[in-house]
Design a protein around this motif. Structure first.
Motif, PDB file in Angstrom:
ATOM      1  N   UNK A  22     -31.605   1.503  -5.964  1.00  0.00           N
ATOM      2  CA  UNK A  22     -32.895   1.708  -6.003  1.00  0.00           C
ATOM      3  C   UNK A  22     -33.558   0.545  -5.148  1.00  0.00           C
ATOM      4  N   UNK A  23     -33.304  -0.496  -4.838  1.00  0.00           N
ATOM      5  CA  UNK A  23     -33.569  -1.521  -4.143  1.00  0.00           C
ATOM      6  C   UNK A  23     -33.534  -1.300  -2.509  1.00  0.00           C
ATOM      7  N   UNK A  24     -32.466  -0.355  -2.205  1.00  0.00           N
ATOM      8  CA  UNK A  24     -32.250   0.088  -0.756  1.00  0.00           C
ATOM      9  C   UNK A  24     -33.077   1.160  -0.669  1.00  0.00           C
ATOM     10  N   UNK A  25     -33.178   2.185  -1.612  1.00  0.00           N
ATOM     11  CA  UNK A  25     -34.162   3.296  -1.350  1.00  0.00           C
ATOM     12  C   UNK A  25     -35.512   2.509  -1.190  1.00  0.00           C
ATOM     13  N   UNK A  26     -36.081   1.479  -2.048  1.00  0.00           N
ATOM     14  CA  UNK A  26     -37.179   1.064  -1.646  1.00  0.00           C
ATOM     15  C   UNK A  26     -37.655   0.220  -0.196  1.00  0.00           C
ATOM     16  N   UNK A  27     -36.316  -0.156   0.347  1.00  0.00           N
ATOM     17  CA  UNK A  27     -36.649  -0.864   1.677  1.00  0.00           C
ATOM     18  C   UNK A  27     -36.745   0.581   2.596  1.00  0.00           C
ATOM     19  N   UNK A  62     -28.222   8.998  -9.769  1.00  0.00           N
ATOM     20  CA  UNK A  62     -27.868   7.953  -8.682  1.00  0.00           C
ATOM     21  C   UNK A  62     -27.376   8.599  -7.324  1.00  0.00           C
ATOM     22  N   UNK A  63     -26.609   9.825  -7.505  1.00  0.00           N
ATOM     23  CA  UNK A  63     -25.975  10.640  -6.451  1.00  0.00           C
ATOM     24  C   UNK A  63     -27.098  11.351  -5.903  1.00  0.00           C
ATOM     25  N   UNK A  64     -28.116  11.865  -6.571  1.00  0.00           N
ATOM     26  CA  UNK A  64     -29.362  12.744  -6.015  1.00  0.00           C
ATOM     27  C   UNK A  64     -30.082  11.701  -5.277  1.00  0.00           C
ATOM     28  N   UNK A  65     -30.293  10.396  -5.715  1.00  0.00           N
ATOM     29  CA  UNK A  65     -31.197   9.476  -4.940  1.00  0.00           C
ATOM     30  C   UNK A  65     -30.247   9.176  -3.575  1.00  0.00           C
ATOM     31  N   UNK A  66     -28.860   8.789  -3.531  1.00  0.00           N
ATOM     32  CA  UNK A  66     -28.298   8.572  -2.215  1.00  0.00           C
ATOM     33  C   UNK A  66     -28.425   9.865  -1.449  1.00  0.00           C
ATOM     34  N   UNK A  67     -28.384  11.125  -1.872  1.00  0.00           N
ATOM     35  CA  UNK A  67     -28.476  12.202  -1.029  1.00  0.00           C
ATOM     36  C   UNK A  67     -29.719  12.435  -0.282  1.00  0.00           C
TER      37      UNK A  67
END
Length: 173
Positions: A30-35, A145-150
């Motif tokens: 989530x921190x990486x997606x925020x970036x 988590x996988x959906x977010x990474x995708x």
């Protein structure tokens, strides 16, 4: 799908990953997606798409809905139907990057607040998340988590086509 006897015998000390480590792992993503949200141009967040994919802003709403409504379902055992997700997590529609970041942080806090309410045994219980996806709770969390990474990977394609270097994929801290 029933829980097997071996699954029922697993307790917190025998798990491969502890609930705390799983939360830390998810929050790192989530921190990486925020970036990535921060790196995205304001004027492209809800409009730019390539190859038939949705704009990243729409993907973010999906990620936030799954996390927000998913944690509620995990904690209460009461799941919204997939077609009844909040779409922007029940708040006013997200239309700007600042709104997306603000809601992202709210959902992150909601995850942190709900997490301690999940017992170690709950992770192994089988339910149909959103009335559609039957599996163990831990597997549902891995799906979130996988959906977010995708979707984050799709946003990396967008950023690169816009001439923007995305954050390093391993920088989750």
């Amino acid at each position: 799908m029933e829980t097997t006897s071996i699954d029922q015998e697993i307790n917190a000390s025998e798990q491969i990953i502890s609930p705390e480590a799983l939360l830390t792992h998810w929050q790192g993503h989530r921190k990486l997606t925020r970036k990535v949200i921060e790196a995205f141009p304001e004027d492209k967040l809800f409009s730019y798409a390539v190859g038939g994919m949705r704009p990243f802003g729409e993907m973010l709403i999906e990620i936030m809905d799954m996390a927000n409504d998913g944690m509620d379902g995990i904690v209460t055992g009461k799941w919204k139907a997939i077609h009844d997700l909040d779409h922007a997590s029940g708040l006013s529609p997200v239309k700007t990057k600042d709104q997306a970041l603000q809601l992202w942080d709210q959902v992150t806090e909601q995850i942190n607040q709900a997490w301690p309410q999940i017992s170690p045994q709950r992770f192994l219980q089988v339910e149909a998340a959103f009335g559609a996806y039957e599996g163990r709770i831990v597997d549902t969390i891995f799906y979130f988590i996988d959906n977010e990474i995708h979707h984050r990977a799709q946003s990396y394609v967008y950023l690169r086509t816009l001439g923007i270097e995305p954050p390093a994929f391993w920088d989750r801290y």
